[in-house]
Design a protein around this motif. Structure first.
Motif, short mmCIF file in Angstrom:
data_model
loop_
_atom_site.label_atom_id
_atom_site.label_comp_id
_atom_site.label_asym_id
_atom_site.label_seq_id
_atom_site.Cartn_x
_atom_site.Cartn_y
_atom_site.Cartn_z
N LYS A 23 -40.42 -2.70 -61.71
CA LYS A 23 -40.25 -2.52 -60.29
C LYS A 23 -38.93 -3.11 -59.80
O LYS A 23 -38.31 -2.58 -58.87
N ALA A 24 -38.49 -4.19 -60.44
CA ALA A 24 -37.24 -4.81 -60.02
C ALA A 24 -36.06 -3.88 -60.24
O ALA A 24 -35.09 -3.90 -59.47
N PHE A 25 -36.12 -3.03 -61.29
CA PHE A 25 -35.01 -2.12 -61.55
C PHE A 25 -34.91 -1.05 -60.48
O PHE A 25 -33.82 -0.59 -60.14
N ILE A 26 -36.06 -0.64 -59.93
CA ILE A 26 -36.03 0.35 -58.84
C ILE A 26 -35.33 -0.23 -57.62
O ILE A 26 -34.48 0.43 -56.99
N PHE A 27 -35.65 -1.48 -57.29
CA PHE A 27 -34.96 -2.12 -56.17
C PHE A 27 -33.49 -2.34 -56.49
O PHE A 27 -32.63 -2.28 -55.60
N PHE A 28 -33.19 -2.58 -57.76
CA PHE A 28 -31.79 -2.74 -58.18
C PHE A 28 -31.01 -1.44 -57.98
O PHE A 28 -29.84 -1.47 -57.57
N LEU A 29 -31.67 -0.30 -58.24
CA LEU A 29 -31.00 0.98 -58.03
C LEU A 29 -30.86 1.32 -56.56
O LEU A 29 -29.84 1.86 -56.13
N LEU A 30 -31.88 1.00 -55.77
CA LEU A 30 -31.85 1.36 -54.36
C LEU A 30 -30.92 0.45 -53.55
O LEU A 30 -30.42 0.87 -52.50
N GLY A 31 -30.71 -0.77 -54.03
CA GLY A 31 -29.89 -1.72 -53.27
C GLY A 31 -28.49 -1.21 -52.96
O GLY A 31 -28.10 -1.11 -51.78
N VAL A 33 -27.34 1.85 -53.12
CA VAL A 33 -27.38 3.10 -52.37
C VAL A 33 -27.59 2.83 -50.88
O VAL A 33 -26.90 3.39 -50.02
N ILE A 34 -28.54 1.96 -50.58
CA ILE A 34 -28.79 1.61 -49.17
C ILE A 34 -27.59 0.89 -48.58
O ILE A 34 -27.18 1.14 -47.44
N LEU A 35 -27.00 -0.01 -49.36
CA LEU A 35 -25.85 -0.76 -48.87
C LEU A 35 -24.66 0.15 -48.58
O LEU A 35 -24.01 0.03 -47.53
N LEU A 36 -24.39 1.11 -49.48
CA LEU A 36 -23.29 2.03 -49.25
C LEU A 36 -23.57 2.95 -48.07
O LEU A 36 -22.67 3.26 -47.28
N GLY A 37 -24.82 3.41 -47.95
CA GLY A 37 -25.16 4.26 -46.83
C GLY A 37 -24.98 3.56 -45.49
O GLY A 37 -24.39 4.11 -44.55
N VAL A 38 -25.47 2.32 -45.42
CA VAL A 38 -25.30 1.56 -44.18
C VAL A 38 -23.84 1.25 -43.93
O VAL A 38 -23.36 1.29 -42.78
N VAL A 246 -27.47 7.26 -61.61
CA VAL A 246 -28.26 7.42 -60.38
C VAL A 246 -27.36 7.30 -59.16
O VAL A 246 -27.49 8.07 -58.19
N TRP A 247 -26.45 6.35 -59.16
CA TRP A 247 -25.57 6.15 -58.00
C TRP A 247 -24.61 7.32 -57.82
O TRP A 247 -24.33 7.73 -56.70
N VAL A 248 -24.09 7.86 -58.93
CA VAL A 248 -23.21 9.02 -58.83
C VAL A 248 -23.97 10.23 -58.29
O VAL A 248 -23.46 10.97 -57.44
N PHE A 249 -25.19 10.42 -58.77
CA PHE A 249 -26.00 11.53 -58.27
C PHE A 249 -26.29 11.35 -56.78
O PHE A 249 -26.23 12.32 -56.01
N ALA A 250 -26.59 10.13 -56.36
CA ALA A 250 -26.86 9.88 -54.95
C ALA A 250 -25.60 10.12 -54.11
O ALA A 250 -25.68 10.66 -53.00
N ALA A 251 -24.43 9.74 -54.64
CA ALA A 251 -23.19 9.95 -53.91
C ALA A 251 -22.88 11.44 -53.76
O ALA A 251 -22.49 11.91 -52.69
N LEU A 252 -23.06 12.20 -54.86
CA LEU A 252 -22.83 13.65 -54.79
C LEU A 252 -23.82 14.33 -53.85
O LEU A 252 -23.45 15.26 -53.10
N LEU A 253 -25.05 13.87 -53.87
CA LEU A 253 -26.05 14.44 -52.96
C LEU A 253 -25.70 14.13 -51.51
O LEU A 253 -25.84 14.99 -50.62
N GLY A 254 -25.23 12.90 -51.27
CA GLY A 254 -24.82 12.55 -49.92
C GLY A 254 -23.63 13.36 -49.44
O GLY A 254 -23.57 13.78 -48.28
N LEU A 255 -22.67 13.61 -50.33
CA LEU A 255 -21.51 14.42 -49.96
C LEU A 255 -21.90 15.87 -49.70
O LEU A 255 -21.29 16.56 -48.87
#
Length: 410
Positions: A23-31, A33-38, A246-255
């Protein structure tokens, strides 16, 4: 050698699955992404608000005809200024007492007027809380001069018309391409630096946790210490690659969902984008292995979580200096500093990724990859040696001492 690699694979698979499926790795991945989005959201809103706050307003006390001439002149000069640099003109009809009107305009809190222009085009006078070298003064002087020249041309029967500048585009320019490729090189260096600043720190907490739980003692009794260090290092490298994917995929999805108005234009590197991306990935792995082995060596000496929390600070300071040293190689990769940065193991990945953006030769990268792989292996061996001498030796010594104490008591 095969036994060492097999043992390292077992240790690495164990650490990889235990980390990724937690579970900690999921929060590690989301951290991030949320920080960059904000950060992007707040950055866009803050930039828009800052532009509104930075834009100055100048009141123009003049007749409507003179104000229209000044406003038309500013419109013609608008392409020479940024939006937030361009002065906002506010029209004010002349009053009976100009001095009192100027004071009222400058004291108005709603309009935020920084200066007042009087005298029209013939005898312009700017009054306000600005310096003689301010952008507002220079811009208003250009606007009044443009309006005056337009009026002279109009009186002479030659209405001002915009001049069309003939533009000849060439395929490429060696000087401009070399200058723009340095931007690509610095961007790649910054990406590698930011990714390796905090990702290897996971090795510290993981290693100290297993030391405190006596798991390391069980592992050292079953497999060689070199295999433990090698397996943990490659396991955390694979974990970091999963996170980056995961972060690259999230960035491309956001773009794709929220396409920006303009993207930062990066010139194609000298080796081409496909090979450059591959080299960036290889040099990231090399940089991670070098720093990760160093983190493992430091973590093997730590005995508590408190020491783990203080160790990354001096290591990060050293990383900053290494990054600054490698950034000096950008633009002068064939000079003394560039060669020294490419040879020094811990700055070599950063220096070589900048070389890939600026020079098309491939043979230096083959030498650099082999050189960095050698130093990564030596770093693992050195870290394992420190752990073997300083930790396991002291543990065995304390165990023998306690056994002697029990024997004498009996």
């Amino acid at each position: 050698m095969m036994g060492l690699l097999e043992s390292a694979y077992v240790i690495g698979r164990r650490d990889f699955t235990a980390t990724v499926f937690s579970k900690a790795f999921i929060f590690f991945l989301l951290g991030p992404v949320i920080l960059l989005g904000v950060s992007f959201l707040l950055g866009g809103v803050g930039e828009r608000m800052a532009r509104q706050d930075m834009r100055s307003s100048v009141a123009v006390i003049a007749s409507e005809a003179e104000f229209n001439a000044i406003e038309a002149a500013q419109t013609r000069l608008a392409p020479a200024f940024q939006d937030y640099e361009r002065v906002a003109l506010v029209h004010a009809e002349p009053d009976y007492v100009i001095a009192a009107q100027i004071d009222d305009l400058l004291e108005s809190r709603e309009q935020r007027i920084v200066a007042v222009l009087t005298g029209g085009i013939d005898r312009p006078r700017l009054t306000g809380a600005i310096s003689e070298t301010s952008n507002v003064r220079d811009q208003m002087q250009l606007v009044v001069e443009e309006a005056r020249q337009a009026r002279v041309l109009a009186r002479a029967g030659a209405a001002p018309s915009p001049i069309e500048l003939e533009f000849v585009e060439v395929a490429e320019s060696a000087g401009s391409i070399a200058s723009l490729r340095t931007t690509t090189a610095r961007a790649a260096q910054m990406i590698l630096f930011m990714l390796t600043v905090f990702l290897p720190a996971m090795l510290l907490s993981n290693f100290v946790e297993e030391k405190s739980n006596k798991v390391i003692e069980v592992l050292t009794a079953a497999v060689p210490i070199d295999a433990i260090f090698l397996g943990k290092l490659f396991a955390m490298l694979c974990v970091s690659l999963v996170g980056i994917a995961v972060w690259v995929f999230a960035a491309l999805l956001g773009l794709a969902i929220w396409p920006p108005e303009s993207l930062f234009d990066l010139t194609a590197p000298a080796v081409g984008w496909p090979l450059f991306i591959l080299l960036v990935l290889i040099y990231y792995c090399a940089n991670y292995l070098l720093l990760g082995a160093f983190y493992l060596g430091m973590g093997s000496q730590a005995s508590s979580v408190r020491e783990v929390q203080t160790l990354p600070i001096p290591i990060m300071v050293v990383q900053v200096f290494i990054f600054l040293f490698a950034s000096l190689a950008v633009g002068s990769y064939s000079g003394f500093v560039g060669i020294a940065a490419a040879i020094f193991p811990f700055s070599s990945p950063l220096a070589m990724v900048s070389l890939a953006a600026q020079a098309p030769e491939l043979w230096p990268h083959l030498l650099a990859i082999a050189w960095q792989a050698l130093w990564a292996w030596l770093s693992v061996k050195l870290a394992a040696g420190f752990f073997r001498r300083n930790v396991l030796k002291s543990d065995s010594g304390s165990a023998s001492t306690s056994a002697l104490g029990q024997g004498s008591t009996a």
